[in-house]
Design a protein around this motif. Structure first.
Motif, PDB file in Angstrom:
ATOM      1  N   ARG B  28       0.835  -1.266  -0.127  1.00  0.00           N
ATOM      2  CA  ARG B  28      -0.139   0.260  -0.086  1.00  0.00           C
ATOM      3  C   ARG B  28       0.830   1.138   0.156  1.00  0.00           C
ATOM      4  O   ARG B  28       1.862   1.245   0.612  1.00  0.00           O
ATOM      5  CB  ARG B  28      -0.933   0.006   1.252  1.00  0.00           C
ATOM      6  CG  ARG B  28      -1.904  -1.223   1.152  1.00  0.00           C
ATOM      7  CD  ARG B  28      -2.697  -1.313  -0.050  1.00  0.00           C
ATOM      8  NE  ARG B  28      -3.313  -0.159  -0.185  1.00  0.00           N
ATOM      9  CZ  ARG B  28      -4.657   0.094  -0.205  1.00  0.00           C
ATOM     10  NH1 ARG B  28      -5.629  -0.898   0.375  1.00  0.00           N
ATOM     11  NH2 ARG B  28      -5.349   1.316  -0.454  1.00  0.00           N
ATOM     12  N   VAL B  29       0.352   2.203  -0.718  1.00  0.00           N
ATOM     13  CA  VAL B  29       0.952   3.605  -0.434  1.00  0.00           C
ATOM     14  C   VAL B  29       0.153   4.680   0.153  1.00  0.00           C
ATOM     15  O   VAL B  29      -1.094   4.741  -0.024  1.00  0.00           O
ATOM     16  CB  VAL B  29       1.569   4.008  -1.897  1.00  0.00           C
ATOM     17  CG1 VAL B  29       0.492   4.223  -3.104  1.00  0.00           C
ATOM     18  CG2 VAL B  29       1.999   5.307  -1.905  1.00  0.00           C
ATOM     19  N   TRP B 137       9.386   2.995   2.101  1.00  0.00           N
ATOM     20  CA  TRP B 137      10.105   4.125   1.595  1.00  0.00           C
ATOM     21  C   TRP B 137       9.268   5.358   2.129  1.00  0.00           C
ATOM     22  O   TRP B 137       8.106   5.304   2.002  1.00  0.00           O
ATOM     23  CB  TRP B 137       9.807   4.170   0.069  1.00  0.00           C
ATOM     24  CG  TRP B 137      10.582   3.007  -0.585  1.00  0.00           C
ATOM     25  CD1 TRP B 137      11.459   2.300  -0.023  1.00  0.00           C
ATOM     26  CD2 TRP B 137      10.780   2.938  -2.022  1.00  0.00           C
ATOM     27  NE1 TRP B 137      12.085   1.438  -1.094  1.00  0.00           N
ATOM     28  CE2 TRP B 137      11.783   1.935  -2.129  1.00  0.00           C
ATOM     29  CE3 TRP B 137      10.114   3.505  -3.242  1.00  0.00           C
ATOM     30  CZ2 TRP B 137      12.043   1.569  -3.555  1.00  0.00           C
ATOM     31  CZ3 TRP B 137      10.601   3.143  -4.311  1.00  0.00           C
ATOM     32  CH2 TRP B 137      11.421   2.047  -4.664  1.00  0.00           C
ATOM     33  N   LEU B 158       7.662   3.198  -8.398  1.00  0.00           N
ATOM     34  CA  LEU B 158       7.014   3.086  -6.903  1.00  0.00           C
ATOM     35  C   LEU B 158       6.082   1.875  -7.080  1.00  0.00           C
ATOM     36  O   LEU B 158       6.019   1.123  -6.327  1.00  0.00           O
ATOM     37  CB  LEU B 158       6.529   4.484  -6.732  1.00  0.00           C
ATOM     38  CG  LEU B 158       5.407   4.585  -5.533  1.00  0.00           C
ATOM     39  CD1 LEU B 158       6.485   4.086  -4.172  1.00  0.00           C
ATOM     40  CD2 LEU B 158       4.792   5.724  -5.142  1.00  0.00           C
ATOM     41  N   ARG B 159       5.434   1.704  -8.275  1.00  0.00           N
ATOM     42  CA  ARG B 159       4.336   0.919  -8.440  1.00  0.00           C
ATOM     43  C   ARG B 159       4.997  -0.700  -8.544  1.00  0.00           C
ATOM     44  O   ARG B 159       4.376  -1.408  -7.904  1.00  0.00           O
ATOM     45  CB  ARG B 159       3.445   0.930  -9.703  1.00  0.00           C
ATOM     46  CG  ARG B 159       2.099   0.639  -9.616  1.00  0.00           C
ATOM     47  CD  ARG B 159       1.252   1.120 -10.740  1.00  0.00           C
ATOM     48  NE  ARG B 159       0.763   2.440 -10.682  1.00  0.00           N
ATOM     49  CZ  ARG B 159       0.948   3.452 -11.386  1.00  0.00           C
ATOM     50  NH1 ARG B 159       1.603   3.141 -12.652  1.00  0.00           N
ATOM     51  NH2 ARG B 159       0.390   4.605 -11.182  1.00  0.00           N
ATOM     52  N   LEU B 162       5.768  -1.502  -5.002  1.00  0.00           N
ATOM     53  CA  LEU B 162       4.341  -2.016  -4.271  1.00  0.00           C
ATOM     54  C   LEU B 162       4.144  -3.303  -4.563  1.00  0.00           C
ATOM     55  O   LEU B 162       3.781  -4.333  -3.806  1.00  0.00           O
ATOM     56  CB  LEU B 162       3.263  -1.114  -4.553  1.00  0.00           C
ATOM     57  CG  LEU B 162       3.609   0.418  -4.036  1.00  0.00           C
ATOM     58  CD1 LEU B 162       2.357   1.113  -4.462  1.00  0.00           C
ATOM     59  CD2 LEU B 162       3.589   0.384  -2.626  1.00  0.00           C
ATOM     60  N   ALA B 167       6.019  -0.932   0.547  1.00  0.00           N
ATOM     61  CA  ALA B 167       4.685   0.067   1.098  1.00  0.00           C
ATOM     62  C   ALA B 167       5.965   1.517   0.882  1.00  0.00           C
ATOM     63  O   ALA B 167       6.933   1.514   1.291  1.00  0.00           O
ATOM     64  CB  ALA B 167       4.752  -0.289   2.391  1.00  0.00           C
ATOM     65  N   ALA B 168       4.902   2.382   0.964  1.00  0.00           N
ATOM     66  CA  ALA B 168       5.590   3.880   0.846  1.00  0.00           C
ATOM     67  C   ALA B 168       4.663   4.920   1.443  1.00  0.00           C
ATOM     68  O   ALA B 168       3.495   4.665   1.333  1.00  0.00           O
ATOM     69  CB  ALA B 168       5.664   4.184  -0.567  1.00  0.00           C
ATOM     70  N   VAL B 170       4.229   8.956   1.220  1.00  0.00           N
ATOM     71  CA  VAL B 170       4.688  10.109   0.358  1.00  0.00           C
ATOM     72  C   VAL B 170       3.975  11.390   0.631  1.00  0.00           C
ATOM     73  O   VAL B 170       2.749  11.442   0.794  1.00  0.00           O
ATOM     74  CB  VAL B 170       4.261   9.917  -1.191  1.00  0.00           C
ATOM     75  CG1 VAL B 170       5.136  10.735  -2.123  1.00  0.00           C
ATOM     76  CG2 VAL B 170       4.722   8.298  -1.537  1.00  0.00           C
ATOM     77  N   ALA B 181      -3.909   5.042  -3.886  1.00  0.00           N
ATOM     78  CA  ALA B 181      -3.215   5.327  -2.893  1.00  0.00           C
ATOM     79  C   ALA B 181      -4.207   5.792  -1.856  1.00  0.00           C
ATOM     80  O   ALA B 181      -5.346   6.623  -2.150  1.00  0.00           O
ATOM     81  CB  ALA B 181      -2.357   6.629  -3.066  1.00  0.00           C
TER      82      ALA B 181
END
Lengths: 218, 204
Positions: B28-29, B137, B158-159, B162, B167-168, B170, B181
């Motif tokens: 997930r982001v 991240w 980024l994708r 994931l 995970a990130a 931002v 997101a």
């Protein structure tokens, strides 16, 4: 850790890295002092141990403020703090890199400068030994000072003020070892004390430096 | 992967955010939104462990996260490949080719970082995330000085991250083109609402 050591040495040697700055300063001191004092061999050979040690000490002070400040400014220090490298290791490696780039060349060139200052022939071995044993302490103490002042803009002045008093024991024992050695006296005691200062600094100061960096990153 | 419970963070001794709680699962982001001074950077630095939380808990393994701030941590006299190889080595990795490729830096790898444009430097800074091998991240304004094409490259990287179970989080003002997101607006968590404005100075 090896990567960090290589990076720091490479950065120092590449253009604008400050390698040779300390060496040039040391050379200038040793060349200018005889010109200033005049052609009195006896006087020169008496003050030579002190001059050489003061020169080495100030030369290593010159490049200290770059040790952490540059990494702080470009964000590398933040990234290192988040990386798997412990900050204690970062501090120890930075001190080692500083010593390799500044201390070792000073040790190697010192006999040559001893000639310029008409150091007594008996003193050369002791000069090299004392600088080799004492210069790691200069880098380690300097690393601690640099860590304390890392967040300050133009921290160079306060860095010198913090570090100079801590350099005094190294200077006293270092110059004393060379003086005794040149006079043919027993010089092992100051030499051993010098080694003790270096070892003690190596054992304690990386931890103190890491604590200082952590406090400064907040 | 990351769980935050009743977190309060401070900048320069002044509380900025309080009562913050969220969880982030693998794959997930989360996008942090809020005006300048809302506390996005402070929150990210606290999550990264660079500064202590005022109160509350952060439940995450510190060995899974990496951080990318306003500065890229690049050395001007090292080349692109050398900069990236250094950060890879620090994290115990050795492969940099995929990261260079992902941010379209392969053709620039022997260029000194000093000779890069602002956008190219930023691309190198983002490629660094990939060579760390870390799974969470934390990114602060990753798209600053990037052109539209580079934002696209970044979105694709980024994708991919994931998709591999990463995970990130931002902090950004622009649309990254990531409809999946989760968006976290920091506005409602502002600490000491009445004193707003008095501490704007701390973020300048």
């Amino acid at each position: 850790m090896r990567a960090l050591l290589w990076r720091d040495i490479r950065l120092a040697i590449r253009a604008g890295g400050g390698f040779g700055l300390g060496l040039a300063f040391f050379l200038m001191v040793a060349v200018l002092v005889p010109l200033g004092v005049g052609p009195e061999g006896a006087l020169l050979s008496r003050i030579a141990p002190g001059i050489l040690w003061v020169g080495a000490l100030l030369a290593s002070l010159l490049s200290l403020d770059r040790m952490f400040a540059l990494d702080f400014e470009d964000g590398s220090l933040d990234l290192m703090a988040v990386s798997p490298l412990p900050l204690e290791a970062v501090a120890a490696v930075k001190a080692l890199a500083h010593w390799l780039v500044t201390g070792v060349p000073l040790v190697l060139i010192s006999p040559l400068l001893g000639v310029l200052l008409s150091l007594d022939p008996a003193g050369y071995v002791w000069l090299v030994a004392a600088l080799a044993l004492g210069s790691p302490a200069l880098s380690l103490v300097g690393c601690f000072g640099a860590a304390l002042t890392v967040g300050l803009k133009r921290g160079g002045l306060i860095l010198s003020l913090i570090v100079l008093p801590m350099y005094v024991p190294t200077l006293i024992f270092g110059a004393e070892a060379v003086r005794r050695g040149a006079a043919g006296a027993e010089a092992m005691v100051p030499l051993l004390l010098l080694a003790a200062i270096s070892l003690g600094s190596a054992a304690l100061l990386p931890f103190a430096s890491a604590a200082a960096i952590r406090a400064n990153l907040k | 992967m990351l769980r935050v419970v009743d977190l309060a963070v401070a900048r320069g001794g002044v509380p900025v955010l309080e009562g913050l709680g969220f969880a982030l699962a693998a794959g997930r982001v989360m996008v942090l939104r809020g005006p300048n001074g809302a506390g996005k950077t402070t929150l990210l630095r606290t999550l990264a462990g660079l500064q202590p939380a005022l109160s509350g808990r952060i439940e995450a393994d510190p060995d899974i996260l990496t951080y990318s701030g306003h500065a890229d941590g690049l050395k001007a006299t090292l080349t692109v490949a050398e900069n990236l190889a250094f950060w890879a080595a620090v994290h115990g990795q050795s492969q940099i080719a995929a990261a260079l490729d992902a941010m379209n830096l392969t053709g620039l790898q022997d260029r000194r970082a000093a000779d890069l444009s602002a956008g190219q430097k930023r691309r190198l800074g983002l490629a660094r995330l990939r060579v760390t091998g870390r799974s969470l991240w934390l990114m602060d304004e990753p798209t600053v000085s990037l052109d539209a094409a580079s934002v696209g490259l970044f979105g694709a990287m980024l994708r991919g991250h994931l998709a591999q179970g990463g995970a990130a989080i931002v902090a950004t003002h622009i649309d990254l083109g990531l409809p999946e997101a989760e968006v976290l607006d920091l506005g409602p968590f502002k600490a000491g609402q009445s004193r707003q404005g008095a501490f704007d100075e701390a973020f300048l």
